[in-house]
Design a protein around this motif. Structure first.
Motif, mmCIF file in Angstrom:
data_model
loop_
_atom_site.group_PDB
_atom_site.id
_atom_site.type_symbol
_atom_site.label_atom_id
_atom_site.label_comp_id
_atom_site.label_asym_id
_atom_site.label_seq_id
_atom_site.Cartn_x
_atom_site.Cartn_y
_atom_site.Cartn_z
ATOM 1 N N ASN A 4 -25.641 2.837 -16.228
ATOM 2 C CA ASN A 4 -26.077 3.520 -14.869
ATOM 3 C C ASN A 4 -27.182 3.128 -14.326
ATOM 4 O OD1 ASN A 4 -25.539 5.734 -13.302
ATOM 5 N ND2 ASN A 4 -26.974 7.222 -14.364
ATOM 6 N N SER A 7 -27.868 3.007 -10.003
ATOM 7 C CA SER A 7 -27.575 4.244 -9.436
ATOM 8 C C SER A 7 -27.186 4.425 -8.014
ATOM 9 C CB SER A 7 -28.913 4.933 -9.546
ATOM 10 O OG SER A 7 -29.604 4.986 -10.746
ATOM 11 N N LYS A 10 -25.511 7.756 -6.993
ATOM 12 C CA LYS A 10 -26.656 8.901 -6.755
ATOM 13 C C LYS A 10 -27.276 8.703 -5.495
ATOM 14 C CE LYS A 10 -31.338 9.945 -8.570
ATOM 15 N NZ LYS A 10 -31.906 9.251 -7.468
ATOM 16 N N GLU A 163 -29.925 8.707 -16.269
ATOM 17 C CA GLU A 163 -30.024 7.573 -15.592
ATOM 18 C C GLU A 163 -30.883 6.320 -16.093
ATOM 19 O OE1 GLU A 163 -31.859 6.751 -10.868
ATOM 20 O OE2 GLU A 163 -32.317 8.699 -12.068
#
Length: 216
Positions: A4, A7, A10, A163
């Motif tokens: 992750n 990101s 996101k 994250e």
């Protein structure tokens, strides 16, 4: 990238509302002010921002330089920036969807850059040393690098426990990596503090530094 890190999803999701956070705008303003004070951008400069997001920092830098290339791994963040560029009629800013944390990434512009900067990007990049070496190769001789990021922190700055990030940076360790990338004249200034309240109601202060260096 594995896991992750970066990101991208996101940031794509948050792009449309990114600029609505006053703390985020205040931090970007402080970073831009510090870069301008330390690096003295002028109209002859070719400049690169790595991890530009919606361009909160670049909108302050662009009027001062000849050409600014803004890159990011989030297409939605770049869409927001591209709308700003259109609405303001800026002719000296170009964007690119590019991940400079990848060894295979390359910037299309043939010339090197007089200034490369990033704001709160480095802690999202797994291979810090490799990234610094790659951007150092893009610097013109005598060019400057400016990196704004978090001091080593308590692992609670980011709200998402899944994250993957570096929890800030130790200055000595970062200096060693920058020296290994061929950078010199490395200096640090604390330029901002972020106050964040935890879910338990505790407020923690997170200092943000600006690290500057030059390519010999």
């Amino acid at each position: 990238m594995n896991g992750n890190w970066n990101s991208t999803e996101k940031f794509n999701t948050e792009a449309s509302m990114w600029d609505s956070d006053p703390r985020r705008r205040a931090l970007a303003g402080a970073v831009a002010e510090a870069i301008i004070a330390r690096c003295s951008p002028v109209k002859t400069m070719q400049v690169l921002e790595a991890g530009c997001g919606t361009g909160l920092v670049s909108m302050a830098i662009a009027p001062l330089v000849k050409q600014l290339t803004a890159i990011d791994t989030s297409q939605e963040m770049l869409h927001v920036l591209q709308e700003k560029i259109r609405s303001l009629g800026l002719l000296n800013v170009e964007t690119a969807l590019l991940d400079l944390s990848s060894p295979s990434a390359s910037v299309e512009r043939a010339q090197s850059f007089d200034l490369i900067y990033s704001s709160m990007t480095l802690h999202h990049i797994r291979d810090t040393a490799g990234f610094l070496c790659r951007i150092a190769t893009l610097l013109a001789p005598g060019g400057s690098i400016a990196i704004a990021d978090l001091e080593r922190e308590d692992d609670h700055f980011h709200d998402d426990p899944n994250e993957e990030v570096h929890h800030g940076f130790d200055r000595t360790e970062l200096t060693a990596m920058m020296e290994a990338a061929g950078l010199q004249g490395i200096s640090y200034n604390t330029i901002y503090t972020v106050n964040k309240k935890s879910s338990e109601g505790k407020t923690t202060v997170y200092p943000v530094f600006l690290c500057t260096a030059t390519k010999g």
